[in-house]
Design an enzyme around this catalytic site. Structure first.
Site, PDB file in Angstrom:
ATOM      1  N   PHE A 251       0.821  -1.218   0.000  1.00 34.21           N
ATOM      2  CA  PHE A 251       0.000   0.000   0.000  1.00 34.21           C
ATOM      3  C   PHE A 251       0.851   1.264   0.000  1.00 34.21           C
ATOM      4  CE2 PHE A 251      -2.364  -3.173   2.710  1.00 34.21           C
ATOM      5  CZ  PHE A 251      -3.086  -3.697   1.667  1.00 34.21           C
ATOM      6  N   ARG A 641      -6.215  -1.777 -21.281  1.00 31.94           N
ATOM      7  CA  ARG A 641      -6.307  -3.210 -21.524  1.00 31.94           C
ATOM      8  C   ARG A 641      -6.252  -3.993 -20.216  1.00 31.94           C
ATOM      9  NH1 ARG A 641      -1.905  -6.590 -24.953  1.00 31.94           N
ATOM     10  NH2 ARG A 641      -2.906  -8.625 -24.815  1.00 31.94           N
ATOM     11  N   ASN A 644      -5.768  -9.599 -16.704  1.00 35.57           N
ATOM     12  CA  ASN A 644      -6.403 -10.714 -15.986  1.00 35.57           C
ATOM     13  C   ASN A 644      -7.648 -10.186 -15.287  1.00 35.57           C
ATOM     14  OD1 ASN A 644      -7.190 -12.580 -13.959  1.00 35.57           O
ATOM     15  ND2 ASN A 644      -5.166 -13.527 -14.035  1.00 35.57           N
ATOM     16  N   LYS A 714      -3.297   0.423 -18.517  1.00 38.47           N
ATOM     17  CA  LYS A 714      -3.248   1.546 -17.572  1.00 38.47           C
ATOM     18  C   LYS A 714      -2.948   0.981 -16.183  1.00 38.47           C
ATOM     19  CE  LYS A 714      -5.996   4.973 -20.079  1.00 38.47           C
ATOM     20  NZ  LYS A 714      -7.266   5.729 -20.078  1.00 38.47           N
ATOM     21  N   GLY A 717      -4.779  -0.537  -9.420  1.00 35.21           N
ATOM     22  CA  GLY A 717      -4.553  -0.837  -8.014  1.00 35.21           C
ATOM     23  C   GLY A 717      -5.132   0.166  -7.038  1.00 35.21           C
ATOM     24  N   GLU A 718      -5.219   1.415  -7.428  1.00 36.12           N
ATOM     25  CA  GLU A 718      -5.585   2.445  -6.457  1.00 36.12           C
ATOM     26  C   GLU A 718      -6.898   3.141  -6.765  1.00 36.12           C
ATOM     27  OE1 GLU A 718      -1.667   4.507  -5.169  1.00 36.12           O
ATOM     28  OE2 GLU A 718      -1.192   3.434  -7.014  1.00 36.12           O
TER      29      GLU A 718
END
Lengths: 754, 356
Positions: A251, A641, A644, A714, A717-718
């Protein structure tokens, strides 16, 4: 044990045409749920000692005395390290190590600058002995009155905010913008101190062998950290090996060097034996960063049609007395809404606290938590639906520069999110919806936004004689799924099935995988791996098309394509050959290729680049007891894109759950007299439990971006944190008619006004 | 490490003999005490592990209809005991609203009575706390105290008792059975926990060395089984202590309240039985206004000990709500979110029989 040493546990991947784009389950999942995955603190080299930090209990002053002899007399104590006897470092800890280093406290003197600052290290044969030795030191202090809040801290003009972002940005004529407004809404917002609280605490197992240093530690930036440690200890960078196969969450707090981990390495050097140092939960509240408090003010001018004429976002961000990390909260307002005039400015506030640092969506999380409520308030003032208001102020180009976006499917996010949520049925007036049990119901929304950086990274791919491949990069899996998504990209480029590719990662002696931060790791390390794979295939093609014995001979102008471990003639797929056959005939034991990542500077200049999303929240509120529960969350995100979709959905869910946490639960409570954090444990510092998590939906809105990178990735995660916090606060308003402008929203905030 | 002697007695008499020596502390599951030892809040010199004592882990129904619960019965075993949950549903609901499943599987009935306050200043050895260190002062009074006491506190201590379990127990007139070298005695739960006065470090009526062997619920407590609820406000949906909580039980006859039981959690240094509020309901026809009035009466003596005035209003409202829920009747099955105001949100149940 890590995936690269345990390939038999990797579930065989069912392939439907392509590796990238498949919802492959995480390859490290079985290792983790069976306890076979080794985290840093699981490593116990021969002869290892245990070190514990002695944390200060005051926020400001100096250490007057430590009872070193009492500690040393305790059985099992090997050494007590204090400013008086600690070995010298080769880099001044009061300087900032480029590029992202912070000033660190590593016993350079007896001053105390915040609570939980290390003031000594005790090294012992057992953890219990070290812990008791730390207690026996019984520190005495000369205390000064600590600065702990807005009214006693020192305000200053920050030179920069976040990691090198501008502190003040003005676009257009802000005064003229407000003069042209028919309506101005203005309000102040507060966000509290929050701590990363990764499940795995910061740990290091350090082993010196002469001038060679081996480190087991959770780390989000392997090469950069290795270089920094080399400088602190005056050894060549190639002498430092960091092994970090898994992180139990990062984090942002494991991307930047911190005092305790340096002290663990130093202790090993000083006592001449391997040393393990693990922070306790409580010790993580200080020396390893946090999300700093902000006091924000937003002023929005709108015209008769509900279009913004001016947007002014001001933020005061708390930082330490000795270093600068000011939460770049106001800069969120530079990214989202069209306005002829925008100003974002920041001030710093010096407090006697540990230096804040980047924490999941630094700037955007806190800034969006205020901005999205301010937008809701402006829409309310204009009598407009919050979504209609956002669409009326949709930024077709970057608001401050007019540059085009590399891609921006935010409109589609709004449409798809709203449709799935049922937003069109939302009454404009608050406090009008009730469920069958009489609970107040409210619907709110927020726009999500986060940049999509691409960092330098390198990778190597080796095609072996048997047609399988080894791919290598010093990547970082902190739970997001790098072991899986990065391998998928490599397999894709190599034209191999995932289980034909051995992937080595998580070590600093591999090609530089870059930083796992800024939501840019897949875009960065993934591009390098993809390029390395392509390099190998290009070499292989060159051999095949020039080999008269190959069915592909002479296909040089037509070209070949790679797939399932074979090269095919592009115009005639009946002509093909396996990699192994090509290599065997050429007498090559292996082919080695390399790849790099880095954004095309021309694209970076021409385009504004962000991931976008829209989050819709439903809350229910007990009309008398005012308890709030989030009952539905729908997020629609466009982030280029998707490699997964299963892992990407998990990232969005995790971000949105973090949003629940920010809106309703998280707050470190510092006693304003002492600066001590009074809830520094997971029983009292609340983060959501499963029962807090509602029905959630994450919609993956398709977006093709030819400019961010060749792969068009791009970052995910946040962004889920942004948008969600404001959506929940807005839903609470819509349920109750009560506008709470501080986080977390608590029972008493609602009770007082109802 | 701080050394201590570890003693595992085989009988109650051996245990109480060992515990008669100074510096001794009983250890059951240790879900609270071991944490406190690790951070240096308590440091017993002799630990008497009672988990091996025979005969203390049974739920025993006596011929008069009362029930005796051994001190070593686990929280989850008691909550999931069908007969117990049917007879004393709000006790089961309180148990399942506390801690986490893992803790409930370990924690014991006797230990629950002995759990210590969550006051941050008590838990921080660097702070002044009269409870931890008599005479050192109370840093909570000017500190982070939004969750502290609103009833029965003094300048010496404003901490609250954290138990959920004890709240319905005190409402139902539970008694605590204890034993020492001097023999056995029974202490009403209402007198077991003490208000701070000027000795906040004295938390219970236990004499040195006394061992809790069991709990008794009287037969008449079963009269409330059809109209009993525990309700708990907390800052996350589970694994959080109460901001305020209430146990409410009604004995209804012909639409009128024959008798009522009300107790509050999270408001005082002890589970707070509101007997005057109970009395106000006797003979009344159940209605929102009499329930609201009961809430007013229950909090009549309350005042803020810090930045916690909101808890008083919240406690009034939760009393009224718990009574209203009790009037509706005990749910047929344990709600999926026990004791939550949102327990009606989910159609799922936790599978516990809960029928009157």
């Amino acid at each position: 044990m890590s995936p690269d040493t345990q390939s038999t546990t990797i579930p065989r991947h069912v392939r439907h045409g392509s590796n990238a784009g498949q919802p492959v389950s995480r390859r490290d999942g079985v290792l983790k749920v069976t306890g076979a995955a080794t985290y840093a603190a699981d490593n116990h080299p021969e002869g290892m000692l245990h070190a514990v930090i002695v944390p200060s209990t005051i926020a400001r002053g100096r250490v007057r005395s430590l009872d070193v002899s009492a500690a040393k007399a305790h059985p099992g104590i090997v050494e007590v390290i204090t400013p008086e006897n600690r070995i010298p470092l080769h880099f001044d800890p009061n300087d900032k190590m480029p590029p992202f280093g912070f000033r660190v406290e590593v016993l350079q003197d007896d001053s105390v600058r915040y609570v939980n600052q290390p003031i000594a290290v005790v090294v012992a044969e057992t953890l219990e002995a070290a812990t008791e030795g730390a207690r026996l030191l019984a520190p005495r202090y000369e205390e000064e009155l600590p600065r702990t809040d807005l009214d006693n801290g020192e305000r200053y003009d920050a030179e920069a905010v976040g990691v090198g972002a501008p502190a003040v940005t003005t676009a257009g004529d802000i005064d003229a913008g407000f003069a042209a407004a028919t309506r101005v809404t203005e309000a102040e917002y507060y966000t509290p101190p929050q701590y990363h609280n990764a499940m795995e605490p910061h740990a290091v197992v350090a082993e010196w062998n002469g001038d060679h240093l081996t480190l087991d530690m959770p780390n989000q930036a392997l090469r950069m950290s290795a270089a920094s440690y080399a400088q602190y200890f005056g050894i060549p960078v190639e002498n430092v090996l960091i092994r970090s196969p898994f992180l139990g969450g990062g984090f942002g707090s494991k991307a930047i060097l911190n005092g305790p981990q340096i002290l663990g390495i130093l202790a090993a050097r000083q006592v001449g034996r391997p040393v393990k140092l693990v922070l306790t939960r409580a010790q993580m509240y200080g020396p390893v960063g946090h999300r700093g408090r902000t006091w924000q003010k937003l002023r929005l001018g709108t015209d008769a049609e509900g279009k913004l004429t001016a947007l002014h976002h001001t933020s005061i961000g708390a930082t330490s007395s000795f270093d600068d990390f000011v939460e770049p909260a106001a800069n969120t307002s530079l990214m989202l809404y069209a306005s002829p005039a925008i100003r974002a400015d920041h001030k710093g506030l010096r407090l006697d606290i540990g230096t804040p640092g980047p924490m999941r969506a630094p700037g955007e999380a806190s800034g969006s938590a205020a901005l999205e409520v301010a937008i809701d308030e402006a829409a309310q003032a204009c009598g407009m639906d919050p979504l209609a208001f956002r669409l009326a102020n949709y930024a077709e180009t970057e608001p401050t520069s007019g540059r085009p976006y590399s891609s921006k499917a935010l409109r589609e996010c709004y449409e798809q999110g709203a449709a799935s949520f049922g937003w069109s049925n939302r009454p404009l007036e608050p406090g009008t919806m009730r469920d069958e049990n009489g609970f107040l119901v409210g619907w709110g929304m927020g726009t999500a936004v986060f940049p999509c950086p691409q960092f330098p990274a390198e990778a190597r791919a080796t095609l072996r004689a048997d047609g399988t491949a080894l791919v290598e990069t010093g990547g970082v899996d902190m739970g997001q799924g790098a072991w899986t998504a990065l391998a998928q990209l490599a397999a894709e480029a190599l034209g191999l099935d995932l289980d034909q590719v051995e992937f080595h990662s998580g070590r600093s002696d591999l090609p530089d995988g870059g930083v796992a931060g800024g939501s840019g790791h897949t875009a960065s390390a993934g591009q390098a791996l993809s390029n390395a794979g392509s390099d190998v295939i290009a070499q292989l093609s060159e051999i095949a098309v020039n080999d008269p014995d190959s069915p592909l001979f002479g296909a040089g102008n037509i070209g070949v394509v790679a797939g399932e471990g074979r090269l095919y003639r592009r115009d005639d797929e009946t002509r093909s050959e396996t990699y192994a056959e090509i290599l065997a005939r050429a007498g090559r034991a292996e082919l080695v290729g390399s790849g790099k990542s880095g954004r095309d500077p021309a694209s970076a200049d021409r385009f504004a680049m962000n991931s976008h999303g829209a989050v819709f929240a439903e809350v229910k509120v007990d009309p008398a007891l005012m308890q709030v529960k989030v009952t539905r969350l729908v997020g629609a995100f466009a982030a280029g894109r998707v490699i997964n979709p299963k892992l990407v959905r998990s990232q969005y869910y995790g971000g949105m759950i973090w949003g629940i946490s920010f809106a309703l639960q998280e707050e470190a409570l510092a006693d304003r007299r002492t600066g001590r954090i009074m809830n520094a444990d997971l029983a009292e510092y609340h983060v959501p439990v499963n029962a807090d998590v509602p029905e959630m939906e994450a919609i993956l809105v398709p977006e093709v971006d030819p400019h961010v990178s060749p792969l068009g990735i791009k970052g995910v995660g946040e962004i889920g944190v942004t948008g969600t916090v404001g959506a929940i606060a807005n839903a609470v308003w819509h349920a109750t008619g009560i506008r709470v402008r501080k986080y977390p929203i608590r029972l008493e905030d609602l009770l007082a006004r109802r | 490490m701080n050394r201590f002697d570890y003693i595992k007695p085989a009988s109650v008499s051996e245990a109480v003999t060992e515990a008669a020596r100074p510096g001794s502390a009983y250890l059951a599951a240790g879900t609270n005490m071991l944490d406190l030892m690790k951070v240096g809040v308590v440091g017993p010199e002799r630990i008497i592990d009672v988990t091996g004592l025979p005969g203390l882990a049974d739920i025993e129904w006596l011929t008069d209809g009362s029930v005796r619960i051994g001190a070593l019965v686990r929280n989850s075993d008691l909550a999931y005991d069908t007969r117990f949950a049917e007879t004393f549903p709000m006790v089961a609901e309180a148990l399942l609203s506390g801690a986490s499943a893992q803790l409930r599987n370990a924690a014991t009935v006797g230990g629950n009575l002995m759990q210590r306050t969550r006051c941050a200043y008590f838990l921080d050895p660097a702070s002044a706390c009269n409870k931890r260190e008599p005479g050192s002062g109370c840093d909570a009074r000017e500190g982070e105290n939004r969750l502290h006491a609103v009833i029965g506190f003094t300048e010496h201590c404003i901490a609250v008792h954290p138990s959920d379990f004890c709240v319905p127990l005190v409402a139902l007139g539970a008694e605590v059975e204890v034993e020492s070298l001097d023999g056995k005695r029974t202490i009403p739960l209402a007198e077991f926990h003490l208000l701070p006065g000027d000795t906040p470090h004295v938390e219970t009526a236990l004499r040195p060395g006394e061992l809790i062997t069991g709990l008794k619920l009287p037969a008449q407590a079963a009269a409330f089984s059809g109209h009993a609820r525990y309700l708990k406000l907390r800052e996350r949906t589970s694994y959080a202590f109460a901001v305020v909580s209430a146990a409410a039980a009604l004995d209804m006859a012909d639409g009128r309240i024959r008798q009522a039981r009300i107790a509050l959690g999270g408001v005082a240094a002890k589970p707070w039985r509101a007997e005057e509020a109970e009395a106000s309901l006797v003979g009344a026809e159940a209605s929102p206004s009499v329930f609201a009035r009961a809430g007013e009466i229950a909090l009549a003596g309350a005042h803020p000990s810090g930045s916690n005035a909101f808890k008083i209003e919240l406690a009034r409202r939760i009393v009224a709500r718990a009574l209203a829920l009790a009037l509706e009747g005990t749910p047929e099955a344990m709600p999926a979110l026990p004791a939550s105001p949102f327990s009606t949100l989910s159609g799922e149940t936790s599978g516990v029989a809960h029928v009157a």
